[in-house]
Design a protein around this motif. Structure first.
Motif, mmCIF file in Angstrom:
data_model
loop_
_atom_site.group_PDB
_atom_site.id
_atom_site.type_symbol
_atom_site.label_atom_id
_atom_site.label_comp_id
_atom_site.label_asym_id
_atom_site.label_seq_id
_atom_site.Cartn_x
_atom_site.Cartn_y
_atom_site.Cartn_z
ATOM 1 N N MET A 1 12.245 53.775 3.247
ATOM 2 C CA MET A 1 11.332 54.888 3.294
ATOM 3 C C MET A 1 10.048 54.505 2.569
ATOM 4 S SD MET A 1 13.531 58.286 2.700
ATOM 5 C CE MET A 1 15.098 58.506 3.450
ATOM 6 N N ASP B 1 6.781 55.011 0.388
ATOM 7 C CA ASP B 1 6.340 55.864 -0.701
ATOM 8 C C ASP B 1 4.888 56.251 -0.436
ATOM 9 O OD1 ASP B 1 6.847 57.257 -3.009
ATOM 10 O OD2 ASP B 1 6.244 55.629 -4.344
ATOM 11 N N LEU C 1 8.654 64.119 6.447
ATOM 12 C CA LEU C 1 10.054 63.745 6.278
ATOM 13 C C LEU C 1 10.229 62.270 6.618
ATOM 14 C CD1 LEU C 1 11.850 66.859 7.760
ATOM 15 C CD2 LEU C 1 11.463 66.300 5.363
ATOM 16 N N GLY C 2 11.059 61.600 5.877
ATOM 17 C CA GLY C 2 11.239 60.169 6.066
ATOM 18 C C GLY C 2 10.390 59.365 5.103
ATOM 19 N N HIS C 3 9.602 60.046 4.293
ATOM 20 C CA HIS C 3 8.765 59.387 3.287
ATOM 21 C C HIS C 3 9.192 59.842 1.899
ATOM 22 C CE1 HIS C 3 5.920 57.782 6.230
ATOM 23 N NE2 HIS C 3 6.027 58.948 6.862
ATOM 24 N N ASP C 4 8.802 59.072 0.910
ATOM 25 C CA ASP C 4 9.076 59.419 -0.483
ATOM 26 C C ASP C 4 7.783 59.823 -1.168
ATOM 27 O OD1 ASP C 4 11.649 58.650 -0.031
ATOM 28 O OD2 ASP C 4 11.573 56.829 -1.234
ATOM 29 N N PRO D 1 12.714 61.526 -1.910
ATOM 30 C CA PRO D 1 12.516 61.838 -0.498
ATOM 31 C C PRO D 1 11.905 63.228 -0.306
ATOM 32 C CG PRO D 1 14.689 60.905 -0.830
ATOM 33 C CD PRO D 1 14.109 61.166 -2.193
ATOM 34 N N MET D 2 11.041 63.359 0.673
ATOM 35 C CA MET D 2 10.344 64.621 0.922
ATOM 36 C C MET D 2 11.309 65.763 1.215
ATOM 37 S SD MET D 2 7.193 64.419 0.302
ATOM 38 C CE MET D 2 6.666 65.984 0.958
ATOM 39 N N TRP E 1 13.936 66.420 -0.316
ATOM 40 C CA TRP E 1 14.315 66.998 -1.610
ATOM 41 C C TRP E 1 13.183 67.813 -2.207
ATOM 42 C CZ3 TRP E 1 18.932 67.950 -3.105
ATOM 43 C CH2 TRP E 1 19.982 67.203 -2.582
#
Length: 151
Positions: A1, A3, A20-23, A28-29, A31
């Motif tokens: 993923m 950042d 979504l799918g990124h930090d 993680p987004m 969360w």
């Protein structure tokens, strides 16, 4: 993923792309969105304060303080015991070593006992309802913000 920065996340959102799918800051987004939903739910405390009313909160705080004063070790001990057991039930399945479980359970249990005493005194504060409303408003904005950003 990948950042991404805070501004990158907003740039993606404004461009209509999912974050979504990124930090963001290593988390993680999805969360960030979940934390946003939780904060928005907690912000509902203002509604509870309005429904219950400040007079009832004050009476409840007085009863809680009297109970803790009558049983100086019993009330906090029970709050601590319940919290300690909850920590054990959570920590055991994820493989936390037992000495750390005992330490966490004892520390969080003691904190819960002290918190029970403090909550009783705080509920008696006449400024509490207004303070809770302002805190709830802030939590709502922050929670909605992260929920929106993760959508």
């Amino acid at each position: 993923m990948a950042d991404i920065s805070y501004f990158d996340a907003w740039g993606m959102w404004l461009a209509g792309k999912s974050t979504l799918g990124h930090d963001l800051l290593g988390l993680p987004m999805i969360w960030w969105g979940r934390f946003g939903k939780i904060l928005s739910f907690v912000a509902g405390a203002a509604v509870v304060v309005d429904l219950v009313g400040p007079e009832r909160l004050t009476r409840y705080g007085e009863r809680m303080t009297r109970f803790m004063a009558r049983r100086p070790t019993g009330g906090p001990f029970i709050a601590g015991l319940v919290t300690g057991i909850a920590v054990l039930f959570v920590a055991e399945p994820i493989g936390v070593p037992w000495p750390l479980e005992l330490l966490l359970g004892g520390m969080l249990g003691g904190a819960a006992g002290l918190l029970a005493v403090r909550v009783g005194r705080t509920l008696q504060d006449p400024e509490l309802p207004m303070t809770l409303k302002w805190v709830s408003l802030g939590l709502f904005f922050v929670g909605f913000h992260f929920d929106l950003l993760a959508s």
